[in-house]
Design a protein around this motif. Structure first.
Motif, short mmCIF file in Angstrom:
data_model
loop_
_atom_site.label_atom_id
_atom_site.label_comp_id
_atom_site.label_asym_id
_atom_site.label_seq_id
_atom_site.Cartn_x
_atom_site.Cartn_y
_atom_site.Cartn_z
N PHE A 82 -21.17 54.75 19.57
CA PHE A 82 -20.46 54.28 18.38
C PHE A 82 -19.02 53.78 19.06
CE2 PHE A 82 -17.42 54.74 14.74
CZ PHE A 82 -17.91 53.89 13.86
N LEU A 83 -18.39 54.32 19.72
CA LEU A 83 -17.28 53.97 20.59
C LEU A 83 -17.38 52.47 21.30
CD1 LEU A 83 -14.48 56.06 22.50
CD2 LEU A 83 -15.58 53.90 23.63
N VAL A 84 -18.54 52.57 21.97
CA VAL A 84 -18.94 51.17 22.53
C VAL A 84 -19.27 50.17 21.65
CG1 VAL A 84 -20.86 50.11 23.99
CG2 VAL A 84 -19.92 52.34 24.68
N ALA A 85 -19.88 50.39 20.48
CA ALA A 85 -20.07 49.38 19.53
C ALA A 85 -18.81 49.01 18.86
CB ALA A 85 -21.05 49.84 18.20
N GLU A 86 -17.82 49.80 18.64
CA GLU A 86 -16.61 49.35 18.20
C GLU A 86 -15.97 48.41 18.97
OE1 GLU A 86 -14.88 50.38 14.74
OE2 GLU A 86 -16.97 50.20 14.73
N ALA A 87 -15.95 48.96 20.52
CA ALA A 87 -15.15 48.07 21.50
C ALA A 87 -15.67 46.65 21.75
CB ALA A 87 -15.14 48.88 22.81
N ALA A 236 3.52 56.33 17.16
CA ALA A 236 4.59 56.71 17.73
C ALA A 236 5.08 55.91 19.01
CB ALA A 236 4.61 58.04 17.67
N HIS A 237 3.86 55.18 19.60
CA HIS A 237 4.15 54.52 20.80
C HIS A 237 3.85 53.12 20.61
CE1 HIS A 237 4.68 57.75 23.90
NE2 HIS A 237 3.98 58.39 23.21
N GLY A 238 4.03 52.69 19.29
CA GLY A 238 4.13 51.12 18.94
C GLY A 238 2.75 50.50 18.71
N LEU A 239 1.73 51.20 18.70
CA LEU A 239 0.37 50.57 18.37
C LEU A 239 0.04 50.77 16.86
CD1 LEU A 239 -1.65 52.46 21.34
CD2 LEU A 239 -0.29 50.28 21.46
N SER A 240 -0.59 49.71 16.43
CA SER A 240 -1.16 49.81 15.24
C SER A 240 -2.63 50.53 15.27
CB SER A 240 -1.49 48.36 14.47
OG SER A 240 -2.29 47.34 15.35
N THR A 241 -2.99 51.13 14.28
CA THR A 241 -4.28 51.90 14.49
C THR A 241 -5.11 51.64 13.27
OG1 THR A 241 -3.07 53.62 12.94
CG2 THR A 241 -2.78 54.00 15.36
N ARG A 242 -6.29 52.12 13.78
CA ARG A 242 -7.40 52.08 12.76
C ARG A 242 -8.60 53.27 13.31
NH1 ARG A 242 -12.60 48.36 12.76
NH2 ARG A 242 -13.27 48.46 10.39
N ILE A 243 -9.05 53.87 12.16
CA ILE A 243 -9.92 54.95 12.29
C ILE A 243 -11.29 54.69 11.79
CG2 ILE A 243 -10.48 57.24 11.91
CD1 ILE A 243 -7.34 57.91 11.55
N THR A 244 -12.25 54.70 12.54
CA THR A 244 -13.67 54.35 11.86
C THR A 244 -14.68 55.34 12.31
OG1 THR A 244 -14.15 53.09 13.82
CG2 THR A 244 -13.41 51.92 11.94
N SER A 245 -15.47 55.61 11.38
CA SER A 245 -16.65 56.90 11.51
C SER A 245 -18.16 56.32 11.30
CB SER A 245 -16.23 57.93 10.69
OG SER A 245 -14.99 58.35 10.82
N ASP A 246 -18.90 57.08 11.97
CA ASP A 246 -20.35 56.93 11.69
C ASP A 246 -21.05 58.07 11.34
OD1 ASP A 246 -23.17 56.86 12.34
OD2 ASP A 246 -22.69 54.71 13.02
N ASP A 247 -21.50 58.19 10.28
CA ASP A 247 -21.97 59.65 9.92
C ASP A 247 -23.22 59.78 10.26
OD1 ASP A 247 -19.74 59.83 8.05
OD2 ASP A 247 -20.62 59.06 6.30
N ASP A 248 -23.96 59.16 10.77
CA ASP A 248 -25.54 59.25 11.45
C ASP A 248 -25.24 59.99 12.64
OD1 ASP A 248 -26.72 58.24 9.02
OD2 ASP A 248 -27.02 56.41 9.76
N LEU A 249 -24.25 59.34 13.71
CA LEU A 249 -24.01 59.83 14.58
C LEU A 249 -22.90 60.92 14.72
CD1 LEU A 249 -23.71 56.52 16.67
CD2 LEU A 249 -25.73 57.99 16.76
N GLY A 250 -22.14 61.02 13.75
CA GLY A 250 -21.18 62.36 13.61
C GLY A 250 -20.15 61.82 14.65
N ALA A 251 -19.90 60.50 14.66
CA ALA A 251 -18.57 59.93 15.49
C ALA A 251 -17.50 59.55 14.77
CB ALA A 251 -19.39 58.76 16.54
N THR A 252 -16.37 59.78 15.38
CA THR A 252 -15.35 59.26 14.85
C THR A 252 -14.18 58.51 16.10
OG1 THR A 252 -14.88 60.72 13.01
CG2 THR A 252 -12.88 59.51 13.70
N VAL A 253 -13.99 57.21 15.93
CA VAL A 253 -13.15 56.77 16.76
C VAL A 253 -11.65 56.11 16.35
CG1 VAL A 253 -13.20 54.36 18.02
CG2 VAL A 253 -15.19 55.59 18.08
#
Length: 271
Positions: A82-87, A236-253
């Motif tokens: 899932f991390l690879v797909a997001e990247a 806190a280090h100046g990055l904007s953020t986004r949290i995504t999840s895949d329930d089937d894989l149990g993955a959070t990026v």
């Protein structure tokens, strides 16, 4: 390597008796990988003794690729696909991609298989570096040995478009709860994230802005519970953020992005 139905059944029975949940699938992979009967017997013995299947086979399937995995090297998990797909969704052709704390190099390989990129990777463990160099050779990936950013050539500073860092995020006190295959056969440095699981993540985030381009992205995998804290560290280090999840894989990026024109927070020295 062909085996009789009786021989295959015996293999399955041995694997099942050693609590291999997917005994038939594992037996089929062993038969497909082994070169002769002696190697089949050796591989079954090693699997029954508790060695991770991927270390027995010498490879792990990740994003459709056979990734070489040597003993003592972290085994890439399916949820990390899932991390690879997001990247990949934000990786343009020709991008500079860095797999930091690369282990086998599975993340970098999966990105390079999907995009034409300039690929770099680094890891602290010599066994992982040797493994990653084999896996990334077909994409001309450069692999360095050292502690996080300190391993990298200075000319990469400020040039990285996509930074993948599948940092260890298991709290130290919870390592004892991991399956024996991970706890006993993978280096603890690849599992132990410190008291709250975020110690290595904090070091990566502190140095990331020095190496990312304007608009560059940092991707990390976290547990669902840790993700909001990891995102706060990035902000806190100046990055904007986004949290995504895949329930089937149990993955959070968690993704952190350098916003062009926004001043980056100073962190600890890279590395």
């Amino acid at each position: 390597m062909a085996v009789s139905a009786l021989e295959f059944g015996t293999m399955v029975d041995r694997l099942r008796a050693s609590e291999c949940v997917f005994a038939e699938d594992e037996a089929a992979l062993i038969v497909d990988t082994a070169r002769d009967a002696a190697e089949i017997a050796s591989m079954v013995d090693r699997r029954v003794s508790g060695l991770p299947l991927e270390h027995v086979l010498g490879w792990a399937l990740f994003c459709g690729l056979r990734i070489a995995v040597d003993p003592g090297v972290f085994v890439p998990r399916r949820r990390t696909e899932f991390l690879v797909a997001e990247a990949l969704a934000v990786t343009a052709p020709g991008a500079v991609v860095l797999d930091l704390g690369c282990g086998s190099g599975a993340l970098g390989a999966a990105i390079a298989a999907g995009r034409e990129v300039s690929l770099y990777a680094a890891d602290l463990e010599p066994a992982a570096v040797r493994c990653a160099r084999r896996n990334l050779a077909q994409w001309s990936g450069s692999v360095y040995q050292g502690d996080l950013f300190s391993a990298l050539p200075d000319q990469l500073r400020g040039q990285v478009d996509v930074l993948l860092s599948n940092v260890p995020y298991v709290p130290t006190d919870e390592i004892r709860l991991l399956p024996p295959e991970a706890r006993l056969h993978e280096p603890h440095v690849t599992l132990d994230g410190g008291a709250d699981g975020l110690a290595v993540l904090r070091r990566v985030v502190a140095g990331a802005s020095e190496w990312l381009t304007d608009g560059g992205h940092l991707f990390v995998e976290m547990s669902e519970q840790q993700a909001p804290v990891a995102a706060a560290v990035m902000r806190a280090h100046g990055l904007s953020t986004r949290i995504t999840s895949d329930d089937d894989l149990g993955a959070t990026v968690v993704r952190g992005t350098v916003t062009p024109g926004v001043e980056r927070a100073a962190g600890t020295p890279a590395g």
